[in-house]
Design a protein around this motif. Structure first.
Motif, PDB file in Angstrom:
ATOM      1  N   ILE A 174      48.223  40.750  37.107  1.00 29.76           N
ATOM      2  CA  ILE A 174      47.148  41.490  37.766  1.00 29.76           C
ATOM      3  C   ILE A 174      45.879  41.452  36.922  1.00 29.76           C
ATOM      4  N   ALA A 175      46.017  41.620  35.606  1.00 27.17           N
ATOM      5  CA  ALA A 175      44.850  41.594  34.709  1.00 27.17           C
ATOM      6  C   ALA A 175      44.159  40.232  34.763  1.00 27.17           C
ATOM      7  N   GLN A 176      44.946  39.153  34.805  1.00 28.03           N
ATOM      8  CA  GLN A 176      44.356  37.812  34.895  1.00 28.03           C
ATOM      9  C   GLN A 176      43.615  37.634  36.219  1.00 28.03           C
ATOM     10  N   ALA A 177      44.194  38.146  37.302  1.00 27.88           N
ATOM     11  CA  ALA A 177      43.544  38.027  38.606  1.00 27.88           C
ATOM     12  C   ALA A 177      42.237  38.811  38.639  1.00 27.88           C
ATOM     13  N   VAL A 178      42.238  39.998  38.056  1.00 26.01           N
ATOM     14  CA  VAL A 178      41.021  40.819  38.019  1.00 26.01           C
ATOM     15  C   VAL A 178      39.964  40.139  37.149  1.00 26.01           C
ATOM     16  N   ALA A 179      40.373  39.588  36.007  1.00 25.80           N
ATOM     17  CA  ALA A 179      39.423  38.917  35.108  1.00 25.80           C
ATOM     18  C   ALA A 179      38.802  37.691  35.770  1.00 25.80           C
ATOM     19  N   ALA A 180      39.534  37.043  36.659  1.00 25.05           N
ATOM     20  CA  ALA A 180      39.037  35.836  37.314  1.00 25.05           C
ATOM     21  C   ALA A 180      38.123  36.143  38.498  1.00 25.05           C
TER      22      ALA A 180
END
Length: 110
Positions: free
Chosen positions: A89-95
């Motif tokens: 989820i953190a990677q998706a938000v950062a992207a």
């Protein structure tokens, strides 16, 4: 082992829905609670009677009765499973692209 399969998902037992808070407490409070729970678990494990080590003590909704060793293995796998979820989820938000902010000028017709 099933928690490690990325395509396999399980719904949380309905009994847990009543334990889920409506609001998330502040991070410092969550950290303090986590530390307290970890200390309690450590004390419980240190005091756990050796005669019960191979006895089933925990009823898992899908796997049935588990020994203390199996229960701890499950707990580790469960936490790792959720850590992977949070990372994903953190990677998706950062992207995600940054939000577009539109300034509204006063006295301007909308």
């Amino acid at each position: 082992m099933l928690l490690r399969l990325p395509f396999l998902r399980f719904a949380a037992p309905s009994k847990l829905k009543g334990l889920t808070p409506d609001e998330v407490p502040p991070l410092p409070m969550l950290r303090a609670e986590w530390e307290s729970v970890r200390r309690k678990l450590e004390r419980t494990l240190n005091e756990y009677p050796s005669k019960l080590l191979n006895r089933a003590i925990f009823k898992h909704p899908r796997s049935g009765m588990l020994t203390i060793y199996q229960t701890l293995d499950f707990m580790v796998d469960h936490v790792l499973h959720h850590q992977r979820q949070v990372s994903r989820i953190a990677q998706a938000v950062a992207a995600m692209p940054p939000p577009v902010v539109v300034a509204h000028k006063e006295n301007q017709p909308t």
